[in-house]
Design an enzyme around this catalytic site. Structure first.
Site, PDB file in Angstrom:
ATOM      1  N   LYS A  25      11.827   7.522 -15.093  1.00  0.00           N
ATOM      2  CA  LYS A  25      12.805   7.858 -14.051  1.00  0.00           C
ATOM      3  C   LYS A  25      13.225   6.620 -13.255  1.00  0.00           C
ATOM      4  CE  LYS A  25      10.276  10.820 -11.735  1.00  0.00           C
ATOM      5  NZ  LYS A  25       8.967  10.593 -12.396  1.00  0.00           N
ATOM      6  N   ARG A 100       9.960  17.089  -5.202  1.00  0.00           N
ATOM      7  CA  ARG A 100       8.804  17.213  -6.093  1.00  0.00           C
ATOM      8  C   ARG A 100       8.095  18.551  -5.903  1.00  0.00           C
ATOM      9  NH1 ARG A 100       7.641  11.288  -6.627  1.00  0.00           N
ATOM     10  NH2 ARG A 100       6.035  10.967  -8.182  1.00  0.00           N
ATOM     11  N   ARG A 138       1.637  -0.393 -17.094  1.00  0.00           N
ATOM     12  CA  ARG A 138       2.658  -0.717 -16.091  1.00  0.00           C
ATOM     13  C   ARG A 138       2.142  -1.785 -15.124  1.00  0.00           C
ATOM     14  NH1 ARG A 138       5.942   4.080 -13.232  1.00  0.00           N
ATOM     15  NH2 ARG A 138       4.140   4.460 -11.921  1.00  0.00           N
ATOM     16  N   ARG A 171      -0.640  -0.943  -9.994  1.00  0.00           N
ATOM     17  CA  ARG A 171      -0.711  -0.068  -8.826  1.00  0.00           C
ATOM     18  C   ARG A 171      -2.020   0.708  -8.855  1.00  0.00           C
ATOM     19  NH1 ARG A 171       4.864   3.229  -8.999  1.00  0.00           N
ATOM     20  NH2 ARG A 171       3.443   4.893  -8.424  1.00  0.00           N
ATOM     21  N   ARG A 182      -2.361  12.835 -10.627  1.00  0.00           N
ATOM     22  CA  ARG A 182      -0.909  12.886 -10.416  1.00  0.00           C
ATOM     23  C   ARG A 182      -0.256  13.830 -11.426  1.00  0.00           C
ATOM     24  NH1 ARG A 182       0.762   6.890 -10.886  1.00  0.00           N
ATOM     25  NH2 ARG A 182       2.859   7.570 -10.330  1.00  0.00           N
TER      26      ARG A 182
END
Ligand code: AMP
Length: 227
Positions: A25, A100, A138, A171, A182
């Site tokens: 996204k 969300r 990531r 992160r 998550r």
């Protein structure tokens, strides 16, 4: 590929990106917002900026984000109400990571121009094992928030941000245990939005398990059809 920039003119183009963490996204929001000439509004980025600045919002959000939990709805609704009221949002915006939850969607609906029929809603679908692979690889720039992937989208110099030359990090919430949480939050609280928007507006399913360029072409086709 170099898509020409398209001015949104007087018809505001309001876009919502739904999809689990790691679905692409953020990457696509940057590209689509640039193409449409409208701001990209990423609530994750806004919260991380608030944490870096140690604001009251950041102090409340920080521990929740670190555990992989969602930040309370009223805080997010207020954040988006304020941001979308700014003058640069007159021609539209791309929402990355909001809403969300169902209460957030209801909050958005109450805002000026918030009628779901005025939104283009994309739902990014990517298999779970691919999400895990993307999130574990990531890397992120804590200074300018640019995002990379060690295999799919590496920086020019390993470990260094192309944009601002800061050191890239992983992160905390991309660590495996937090990612599980998550994804569970996504299943429980965000998935119901697919039915919510499916019943109210045009929901466009996007196969996110393809290269970013191919996915972007799909987004552009959908935008053109709806123009
Ligand atoms: P993201 O960068 O979109 O993956 O967001 C990182 C984290 O910020 C999420 O795991 C949540 O803890 C928090 N967050 C971002 N957007 C929202 C939202 N709309 N509602 C609640 N929490 C959010």
């Amino acid at each position: 590929m170099a898509a020409a920039s398209k001015s949104a003119g007087n018809d505001a183009v309001r876009v919502i990106f739904l999809g689990p963490p790691g679905a692409g996204k953020g990457t696509q929001a940057v590209r689509l917002a640039a193409y449409l000439g409208v701001p990209k509004i990423s609530t994750g980025e806004m919260l991380r900026t608030a944490i870096a600045k140690d604001t009251p919002l950041g102090r409340e959000a920080g521990p929740l984000i670190d555990k992989g939990n969602l930040v309370p709805d009223p805080l997010l609704v207020a954040l988006i109400a304020e941001r979308t009221a700014e003058s640069d949002c007159k021609s539209g915006f791309v929402l990355d990571g909001f809403p969300r939850t169902l209460p957030q969607a209801a909050g958005l609906e109450q805002m000026p121009g918030g009628d779901p029929r005025g939104f283009l809603v994309f739902d990014f679908e990517v298999p779970r094992d691919e999400l895990m692979r993307r999130l574990s690889g990531r890397r992120w720039c804590p200074k300018c928030q640019a995002t990379y992937h060690i295999a799919n989208q590496p920086p020019r110099r390993p470990g260094i941000c192309d944009v601002c030359s800061s050191m890239l990090v992983q992160r905390d919430d991309d660590m495996e245990a937090v990612v599980e949480r998550r994804l569970a939050e996504y299943d429980r609280r965000t998935l119901p939005l697919i039915e919510y928007y499916g019943a109210r507006t045009r929901l466009i399913r996007i196969d996110g398990y393809r290269s970013p360029d191919v996915v972007f072409q799909d987004l552009l086709s959908a935008v053109e059809v709806s123009a």
